[in-house]
Design an enzyme around this catalytic site. Sequence first.
Site, PDB file in Angstrom:
ATOM      1  N   HIS A  92       0.815  -1.226   0.000  1.00 55.60           N
ATOM      2  CA  HIS A  92       0.000   0.000   0.000  1.00 55.60           C
ATOM      3  C   HIS A  92       0.843   1.270   0.000  1.00 55.60           C
ATOM      4  O   HIS A  92       0.350   2.325  -0.394  1.00 55.60           O
ATOM      5  CB  HIS A  92      -0.967  -0.010   1.197  1.00 55.60           C
ATOM      6  N   HIS A 114       4.218   8.759  13.417  1.00 56.74           N
ATOM      7  CA  HIS A 114       3.240   7.683  13.672  1.00 56.74           C
ATOM      8  C   HIS A 114       3.943   6.418  14.116  1.00 56.74           C
ATOM      9  O   HIS A 114       5.122   6.230  13.846  1.00 56.74           O
ATOM     10  CB  HIS A 114       2.298   7.437  12.490  1.00 56.74           C
TER      11      HIS A 114
HETATM   12  O1  LIG Z   1      -0.337  -2.710   8.314  1.00 56.37           O
HETATM   13  C1  LIG Z   1       0.741  -2.131   8.381  1.00 56.37           C
HETATM   14  O2  LIG Z   1       1.788  -2.758   8.217  1.00 56.37           O
HETATM   15  C2  LIG Z   1       0.818  -0.636   8.677  1.00 56.37           C
HETATM   16  C3  LIG Z   1      -0.342   0.136   8.078  1.00 56.37           C
HETATM   17  C4  LIG Z   1      -0.234   1.640   8.367  1.00 56.37           C
HETATM   18  C5  LIG Z   1      -1.103   2.258   9.291  1.00 56.37           C
HETATM   19  C6  LIG Z   1      -0.984   3.629   9.546  1.00 56.37           C
HETATM   20  C7  LIG Z   1      -0.039   4.406   8.895  1.00 56.37           C
HETATM   21  C8  LIG Z   1       0.830   3.807   7.979  1.00 56.37           C
HETATM   22  O3  LIG Z   1       1.825   4.504   7.343  1.00 56.37           O
HETATM   23  C9  LIG Z   1       0.704   2.429   7.690  1.00 56.37           C
HETATM   24  O4  LIG Z   1       1.530   1.882   6.766  1.00 56.37           O
HETATM   25 FE   LIG Z   2       3.172   3.115   6.256  1.00 56.99          FE
END
Ligand SMILES: O=C(O)CCc1cccc(O)c1O
Ligand SMILES: [Fe+2]
Length: 318
Positions: free
Chosen positions: A115, A179
């Site tokens: 993603h 984050h």
């Molecule tokens: O499922 C994962 O490995 C992390 C997903 C994910 C959640 C919040 C901010 C992010 O940048 C992100 O990548």
């Molecule tokens: Fe991420």
Amino acid sequence: MPVALCAMSHSPLMGRNDPDQEVIDAVDAAFDHARRFIADFAPDLIVIFAPDHYNGVFYDLLPPFCIGAAAQSVGDYGTEAGPLDVDRDAAHTITREVLDSGIDAAFSERMHVDHGFAQALQLLVGSITAVPTVPIFINSVAEPLGPISRVRLLGEAVGRAANKLGRRVLFVGSGGLSHDPPIPQFTTSPEQVRERLIDGRNPSDAEREVRERRVIAAGRDFAAGTATIQPLNPHWDQHLLEILASGELEQIDTWTNDWFVEQAGHSSHEVRTWIAAYAALHANGPYQVTSSFYREIPEWIAGFGITTALTRSSNHMK
Ligand SMILES: O=C(O)CCc1cccc(O)c1O
Ligand SMILES: [Fe+2]
């Protein structure tokens, strides 16, 4: 030829664990603005810097950087799966310039991406195949990490290569800002999790579902104030945005990786993608940030930013 930049946070919790409508509307407006900026610029090549979250790159062979001459999106969190429209010739040109500059990037003829790449491309240009692309992976989750200065130098080398291509190149950075989503760390993980971090490609649908549900639940708890993950740091985020806008990227060279984590959580390393993208832009001349959006959005576990920028010469050449 003119070059441009769009750097953005990503979060697969968008649409799954949403904040108040007012926040969603503000983010939508910022993305609308970024999409118009990109449409006006009309890139014929996107060079996208993004991280991976143990979906495409694992500890069996973990490069700090990898340039893809071909790439497959794994389709995690419902993002578009399948091949990206990678410009192989441009990937080769960029890789040669990067290696000639003394940056030992890895190279892939079948890079697997998640993603980090797909959500950004879908949000900015509609799909993973809308514009010919060169995907550049920057390790931002799997320690050990090298010094941040190397990321800037990678970006500069990519920027010089883009200049030689003589094309309308848009640099995209995808990730950050502060984050700390619950991504497992090798040293503190039990054996079966370690195995998945070493060699976790092609999980079953059920395995993927368990992982994704855990992250979505963490977002809910974080927004409710009951999660144990590290708080967002809007002051740190704003400070970084100011440095990126100033063009004085060497200032960041003095920041240690431990300081990133202390201040802004483990996944703040994802701002490596922004730093590389800004350094690539900078290699093409002085630049100007043309829009800058920021909100802290705990529901998405993200200090959420979207910025656009142009070199000053691009401004005249439009
Ligand atoms: O499922 C994962 O490995 C992390 C997903 C994910 C959640 C919040 C901010 C992010 O940048 C992100 O990548
Ligand atoms: Fe991420």
